[in-house]
Design an enzyme around this catalytic site. Structure first.
Site, PDB file in Angstrom:
ATOM      1  N   CYS A  17       9.032  13.370  -8.314  1.00 24.40           N
ATOM      2  CA  CYS A  17       8.783  12.942  -7.730  1.00 24.40           C
ATOM      3  C   CYS A  17      10.083  12.018  -8.664  1.00 24.40           C
ATOM      4  CB  CYS A  17       7.776  11.146  -8.137  1.00 24.40           C
ATOM      5  SG  CYS A  17       6.466  11.418  -9.245  1.00 24.40           S
ATOM      6  N   HIS A 119       3.187   8.340 -11.016  1.00 24.77           N
ATOM      7  CA  HIS A 119       4.172   8.875 -10.146  1.00 24.77           C
ATOM      8  C   HIS A 119       5.064   7.930  -9.831  1.00 24.77           C
ATOM      9  CE1 HIS A 119       6.493   9.231  -5.878  1.00 24.77           C
ATOM     10  NE2 HIS A 119       6.339   7.906  -5.533  1.00 24.77           N
TER      11      HIS A 119
END
Length: 243
Positions: A17, A119
């Protein structure tokens, strides 16, 4: 009628990510590669068995140090935003984009594993509108205009588990132009007042000792004040003049 803008949006692969967030930020495929981020990890922590800046399995999960080093290669800086401040103080005209760090569950196929991961999500302006370019989304998510973005950031930062980093050019970071000047002046005044109060409280006899006690910026500590050395020196000079 305005045509729909062309937006580059990388989708999530493995634990990459951070890589997707960087490429989505610069809106170009291959701005960075996994091998480049792995090289940064090795440079940050050379000669170690398990690199602390990425997943033990080498699948990604890069930390903020890797993102900051990657941005610096492009002449940019990531500034941690103190969520105690109102996002309305941000001067959006001087900001390249945002990287939001949020908690994320970890799945292996369809099985939810009892692991907590972080994330990385990019938010940036494209043709007048701000978009959420989260790599886990099927498509870019429209946030809206400036007022919509400020409201969105306020909502996100209500969570204690979320952190915001502002991406700016090096010059903007050095001059703190990412913040409206009225807010900057208030921030400097608050810093100086806090410094004066602390000096009076501690009856500090040695300004050098006071300066040396300041720790480096730590993005994990929301309560750490980002004080510039010159501002602290000014506090000390002002304190000495009043004695």
């Amino acid at each position: 009628m305005n045509s729909k803008p062309t937006i580059y949006h990388e989708k999530q692969v493995k634990e990459l990510c951070a890589l997707h967030a960087l490429n989505n930020l610069f809106q170009t495929r291959g701005t960075f590669s996994k091998s480049e981020l792995d090289t940064i990890c090795s440079r940050l922590s050379p000669n170690v068995w398990f690199n602390p800046h990425r997943s033990m399995l080498g699948l990604g999960n890069y930390d903020i140090n890797v993102i900051m080093a990657a941005l610096q290669k492009k002449g940019c800086e990531a500034v941690w935003f103190d969520k105690r401040k109102d996002p309305g103080c941000l001067d959006l005209s001087n900001i390249c984009g945002f990287i939001l760090n949020v908690p994320s569950d970890y799945k292996l196929g369809f099985v939810m594993l009892p692991l907590r991961r972080r994330h990385w999500i990019t938010i940036r302006q494209i043709q007048g509108n701000f978009y959420n370019l989260d790599s886990k989304l099927d498509a870019p998510q429209l946030i809206g205009r400036s007022s919509d973005l400020i409201a969105y950031l306020k909502e996100q930062l209500d969570s204690k588990e979320k952190e915001l980093f502002i991406v700016v050019s090096k010059e903007v970071e050095e001059k703190q132009l990412w913040m409206h000047q009225y807010a900057l002046q208030n921030n400097i005044q608050h810093t100086q007042n806090s410094c004066m109060d602390q000096l009076q409280l501690n009856h500090c006899d040695s300004p050098v000792d006071s300066l040396s006690s300041l720790s480096a910026y730590d993005y994990r500590n929301r309560d750490a004040e980002c004080l510039k050395l010159t501002e602290v020196r000014n506090c000390i000079v002002s304190r000495e003049n009043n004695l």
